[in-house]
Design a protein around this motif. Structure first.
Motif, PDB file in Angstrom:
ATOM      1  N   LEU A  13     -11.403 -18.142  34.643  1.00  0.00           N
ATOM      2  CA  LEU A  13     -11.596 -19.110  33.562  1.00  0.00           C
ATOM      3  C   LEU A  13     -11.379 -18.480  32.196  1.00  0.00           C
ATOM      4  N   HIS A  14     -10.853 -19.272  31.266  1.00  0.00           N
ATOM      5  CA  HIS A  14     -10.806 -18.893  29.856  1.00  0.00           C
ATOM      6  C   HIS A  14     -12.233 -18.767  29.356  1.00  0.00           C
ATOM      7  N   SER A  15     -12.499 -17.869  28.419  1.00  0.00           N
ATOM      8  CA  SER A  15     -13.874 -17.582  28.020  1.00  0.00           C
ATOM      9  C   SER A  15     -14.608 -18.807  27.523  1.00  0.00           C
ATOM     10  N   THR A  16     -13.955 -19.621  26.682  1.00  0.00           N
ATOM     11  CA  THR A  16     -14.635 -20.800  26.124  1.00  0.00           C
ATOM     12  C   THR A  16     -15.000 -21.776  27.221  1.00  0.00           C
ATOM     13  N   ASN A  17     -14.034 -22.063  28.090  1.00  0.00           N
ATOM     14  CA  ASN A  17     -14.296 -23.012  29.164  1.00  0.00           C
ATOM     15  C   ASN A  17     -15.324 -22.478  30.140  1.00  0.00           C
ATOM     16  N   ALA A  18     -15.307 -21.164  30.354  1.00  0.00           N
ATOM     17  CA  ALA A  18     -16.283 -20.571  31.256  1.00  0.00           C
ATOM     18  C   ALA A  18     -17.694 -20.755  30.725  1.00  0.00           C
ATOM     19  N   LEU A  19     -17.851 -20.499  29.425  1.00  0.00           N
ATOM     20  CA  LEU A  19     -19.172 -20.642  28.830  1.00  0.00           C
ATOM     21  C   LEU A  19     -19.649 -22.079  28.908  1.00  0.00           C
ATOM     22  N   VAL A  20     -18.741 -23.028  28.669  1.00  0.00           N
ATOM     23  CA  VAL A  20     -19.114 -24.439  28.753  1.00  0.00           C
ATOM     24  C   VAL A  20     -19.565 -24.782  30.158  1.00  0.00           C
ATOM     25  N   ALA A  21     -18.795 -24.353  31.156  1.00  0.00           N
ATOM     26  CA  ALA A  21     -19.136 -24.676  32.535  1.00  0.00           C
ATOM     27  C   ALA A  21     -20.486 -24.104  32.924  1.00  0.00           C
ATOM     28  N   VAL A  22     -20.730 -22.847  32.509  1.00  0.00           N
ATOM     29  CA  VAL A  22     -21.998 -22.228  32.859  1.00  0.00           C
ATOM     30  C   VAL A  22     -23.154 -22.871  32.123  1.00  0.00           C
ATOM     31  N   CYS A  23     -22.938 -23.205  30.842  1.00  0.00           N
ATOM     32  CA  CYS A  23     -24.009 -23.841  30.073  1.00  0.00           C
ATOM     33  C   CYS A  23     -24.396 -25.180  30.672  1.00  0.00           C
ATOM     34  N   VAL A  24     -23.389 -25.943  31.124  1.00  0.00           N
ATOM     35  CA  VAL A  24     -23.690 -27.225  31.772  1.00  0.00           C
ATOM     36  C   VAL A  24     -24.528 -26.988  33.005  1.00  0.00           C
ATOM     37  N   THR A  25     -24.113 -25.995  33.830  1.00  0.00           N
ATOM     38  CA  THR A  25     -24.888 -25.679  35.023  1.00  0.00           C
ATOM     39  C   THR A  25     -26.289 -25.227  34.655  1.00  0.00           C
ATOM     40  N   ALA A  26     -26.386 -24.417  33.599  1.00  0.00           N
ATOM     41  CA  ALA A  26     -27.687 -23.893  33.198  1.00  0.00           C
ATOM     42  C   ALA A  26     -28.629 -24.993  32.768  1.00  0.00           C
ATOM     43  N   VAL A  27     -28.110 -25.967  32.021  1.00  0.00           N
ATOM     44  CA  VAL A  27     -28.947 -27.080  31.578  1.00  0.00           C
ATOM     45  C   VAL A  27     -29.496 -27.846  32.768  1.00  0.00           C
ATOM     46  N   LEU A  28     -28.626 -28.114  33.757  1.00  0.00           N
ATOM     47  CA  LEU A  28     -29.043 -28.888  34.913  1.00  0.00           C
ATOM     48  C   LEU A  28     -30.034 -28.110  35.763  1.00  0.00           C
ATOM     49  N   VAL A  29     -29.743 -26.813  35.973  1.00  0.00           N
ATOM     50  CA  VAL A  29     -30.611 -26.000  36.807  1.00  0.00           C
ATOM     51  C   VAL A  29     -31.964 -25.813  36.161  1.00  0.00           C
ATOM     52  N   ALA A 455     -32.925 -16.892  38.184  1.00  0.00           N
ATOM     53  CA  ALA A 455     -32.222 -15.653  38.507  1.00  0.00           C
ATOM     54  C   ALA A 455     -30.733 -15.927  38.726  1.00  0.00           C
ATOM     55  N   GLU A 456     -30.435 -16.993  39.440  1.00  0.00           N
ATOM     56  CA  GLU A 456     -29.036 -17.349  39.665  1.00  0.00           C
ATOM     57  C   GLU A 456     -28.367 -17.754  38.360  1.00  0.00           C
ATOM     58  N   ARG A 457     -29.095 -18.447  37.511  1.00  0.00           N
ATOM     59  CA  ARG A 457     -28.551 -18.867  36.217  1.00  0.00           C
ATOM     60  C   ARG A 457     -28.130 -17.658  35.396  1.00  0.00           C
ATOM     61  N   GLN A 458     -28.977 -16.630  35.337  1.00  0.00           N
ATOM     62  CA  GLN A 458     -28.669 -15.441  34.560  1.00  0.00           C
ATOM     63  C   GLN A 458     -27.452 -14.708  35.115  1.00  0.00           C
ATOM     64  N   GLU A 459     -27.321 -14.694  36.442  1.00  0.00           N
ATOM     65  CA  GLU A 459     -26.167 -14.052  37.053  1.00  0.00           C
ATOM     66  C   GLU A 459     -24.879 -14.784  36.691  1.00  0.00           C
ATOM     67  N   LEU A 460     -24.924 -16.116  36.696  1.00  0.00           N
ATOM     68  CA  LEU A 460     -23.737 -16.901  36.360  1.00  0.00           C
ATOM     69  C   LEU A 460     -23.331 -16.693  34.900  1.00  0.00           C
ATOM     70  N   ILE A 461     -24.321 -16.639  34.005  1.00  0.00           N
ATOM     71  CA  ILE A 461     -24.021 -16.405  32.589  1.00  0.00           C
ATOM     72  C   ILE A 461     -23.386 -15.028  32.403  1.00  0.00           C
ATOM     73  N   ALA A 462     -23.919 -14.018  33.091  1.00  0.00           N
ATOM     74  CA  ALA A 462     -23.355 -12.675  32.986  1.00  0.00           C
ATOM     75  C   ALA A 462     -21.913 -12.647  33.478  1.00  0.00           C
ATOM     76  N   LEU A 463     -21.641 -13.361  34.560  1.00  0.00           N
ATOM     77  CA  LEU A 463     -20.280 -13.422  35.079  1.00  0.00           C
ATOM     78  C   LEU A 463     -19.328 -14.056  34.074  1.00  0.00           C
ATOM     79  N   ALA A 464     -19.769 -15.135  33.441  1.00  0.00           N
ATOM     80  CA  ALA A 464     -18.924 -15.825  32.472  1.00  0.00           C
ATOM     81  C   ALA A 464     -18.658 -14.953  31.256  1.00  0.00           C
ATOM     82  N   LEU A 465     -19.687 -14.260  30.791  1.00  0.00           N
ATOM     83  CA  LEU A 465     -19.513 -13.400  29.625  1.00  0.00           C
ATOM     84  C   LEU A 465     -18.570 -12.245  29.924  1.00  0.00           C
TER      85      LEU A 465
END
Length: 519
Positions: A13-29, A455-465
């Motif tokens: 993923l492109h960095s901007t789109n990756a962050l958006v996707a993860v943030c959406v997941t993070a909000v829901l989770v 814990a999973e949320r933090q891992e996903l954010i780290a991957l996106a960054l």
């Protein structure tokens, strides 16, 4: 989706789109949308992966303060028994059937499920078919979004039934659909089958296009034009029904050409035959008087005026006609036709005998409808029990489902909410929400899942960054891109009625959800 699947996806993923996707997941989770594994039911942010909760044979809630929304009033230290999805009894010292689920509600309050009589929260792809002034043949039933996360979020606010309405771009809009919030069911499974048919009308700025335009401007452009087109369509539906009634039947029909079915006039004829009820968007008193007089000419009783911000000016007239009022309590001056709104409007309509309810017209506001009811106590000294009825019993009457929901009494559907405190208090929250005797929301189980999900949320954010290191560009992010919108919502969940300038859904209260600052 597993974490390993996410790793593969994120690396591409492109960095901007990756962050958006993860943030959406993070909000829901982080919203606690998954129950713990030990729970009987495990909801998910994807409703199609959810198995609807089982319906216990019996549920007994003990020692609660029960707000019945009936003449019985508020009962202290009372029990409520549910059997097979319906309320069997309310009283003290009720016997527990064998195998019943027992809930000790000491110190808690139980109310009917909240009913929102004006919603667009679970509709796919927009709600305004704006191309013609009458779209009575359009059906919201065909575009119910059973996967909308709004359903779960509103269950968490105690909402159990909503009225999905067409938008306000047309004088005669589309056919509405009342649904129950049965998270995990398909669109057909959400439909409230006992609810009478209804249709959306609209008066004022929106249908006459004061604040928007098609590429090709359409008739009408004035308030008299809106009145004229409604009258014309009623007359056409009368002629259509007369022709339909006069069509040959039996053996004589064999040699006759069948009458062409007109789905628009079929729906409008149902209004004239009291088989479909009008729920009309309206702000100004003069326009509501116009529609009442026009309806009287055709023997039609209006179901409700929606928004009805000047209802206090014609409350007696509304009561005489039989029209309900479904309103905001403290929204005013957001456009010209809303300048005469007052916070005392619900109380004044209620005092005049109008069946008065409070609605959301907004997926976020819908999660806090108990506080809208509390405002009715502040503005007009409405008794607390009557204020609660403005989001339970009275909307049920407006939608014609008060024999089934909206109050707690023997024989009613077991749609109820257990609160940890006084239901009109800003400090109270929903502990459990039940629909048809099934527990669709449980805060305790909801909270239990959050630690493991964090814990999973933090891992996903780290991957996106890590996937986007070295690219700080905002290039490609437009005002209409997902990143400029309130995260966790699809476009149509936020821009649900784009011709109603009361709502700016892409950004709320001047906050930019990309930059985190005010505009």
């Amino acid at each position: 989706m597993s974490v390993s699947d996410w790793k593969t996806t994120m690396q591409g993923l492109h960095s901007t789109n990756a962050l958006v996707a993860v943030c959406v997941t993070a909000v829901l989770v982080s919203s606690g949308l998954v129950f713990s594994q030990d729970s009987d039911w495990q909801p998910d942010i994807q409703s199609w992966e959810v198995t609807p909760p089982e319906q216990p044979g019996a549920v007994l809630i003990r020692n609660a303060t029960i707000w019945t929304a009936t003449e019985a009033g508020i009962l202290e230290q009372a029990d409520l028994l549910v059997e097979d999805g319906e309320i069997e009894a309310i009283g003290r010292g009720l016997d527990s059937p064998r195998g019943a689920v027992i809930i000790d509600a000491e110190g808690r309050h139980v109310t009917p499920g909240i009913i929102d009589a004006h919603s667009h929260a679970a509709i796919v792809g927009g709600v305004n078919e704006a191309t013609t002034i009458s779209t009575a043949h359009v059906r919201i039933e065909d575009v119910i979004d059973a996967d909308s996360i709004n359903i779960y979020r509103q269950l968490a606010g105690g909402v159990t039934t909503i009225n999905l309405l067409h938008g306000s771009a047309n004088a005669i809009g589309g056919q509405m659909q009342v649904i129950k919030l049965r998270w995990g069911q398909d669109p057909d499974g959400l439909i409230f089958s006992e609810a009478p048919a209804g249709i959306k009308f609209a008066l004022g700025e929106n249908p006459k296009q004061s604040n928007w335009n098609n590429d090709t401007p359409r008739y009408p452009q004035t308030r008299p034009g809106v009145a004229q087109i409604i009258r014309e369509k009623f007359q056409a539906a009368e002629d259509y029904q007369r022709q339909k009634d006069g069509a040959p039947g039996g053996r004589a029909a064999r040699d006759a050409v069948p009458m062409r079915v007109d789905y628009e006039l079929e729906a409008i004829a149902e209004i004239l035959n009291a088989e479909r009820f009008i729920h009309s968007h309206a702000y100004r008193a003069d326009e509501m008087v116009m529609l009442i007089e026009l309806a009287d000419q055709f023997g039609v009783t209006i179901g409700t005026f929606q928004h009805v911000l000047e209802g206090y000016k014609l409350a007696r007239r509304m009561a005489e006609h039989g029209a309900g009022g479904s309103t905001f309590i403290d929204w005013w001056n957001f456009k010209y036709e809303a300048t005469d709104a007052i916070g005392f409007n619900p109380a004044l309509m209620h005092q005049a005998g109008v069946v008065t309810g409070l609605h959301s017209d907004n997926p976020e506001l819908a999660r806090r409808m108990n506080l809208e009811a509390a405002k009715a106590v502040r503005y007009g000294n409405v008794p607390e029990h009557d204020a609660l009825k403005m989001v339970t019993a009275y909307p049920a009457q407006q939608l014609g489902v008060d024999d089934h929901v909206g109050s707690l009494a023997e024989g009613m559907h077991a749609d109820l909410v257990i609160w940890n405190g006084h239901p009109l208090s800003v400090y109270s929250r929903v502990d459990q929400t039940w629909v048809d005797g099934r527990k669709y929301f449980d805060r305790e189980a909801d909270l239990a899942a959050r630690q493991q999900l964090e814990a999973e949320r933090q891992e996903l954010i780290a991957l996106a960054l890590s996937a986007g290191e070295g690219d700080d560009s905002d290039e490609g992010v437009s005002e209409d891109s997902p990143s400029s919108r309130l995260l966790g919502y699809s476009r149509w969940e936020l821009d649900h009625d784009e011709f109603c300038t009361a709502h700016v859904h892409t950004q709320a209260y001047g906050l930019n959800f990309v930059k985190g600052n005010r505009r």
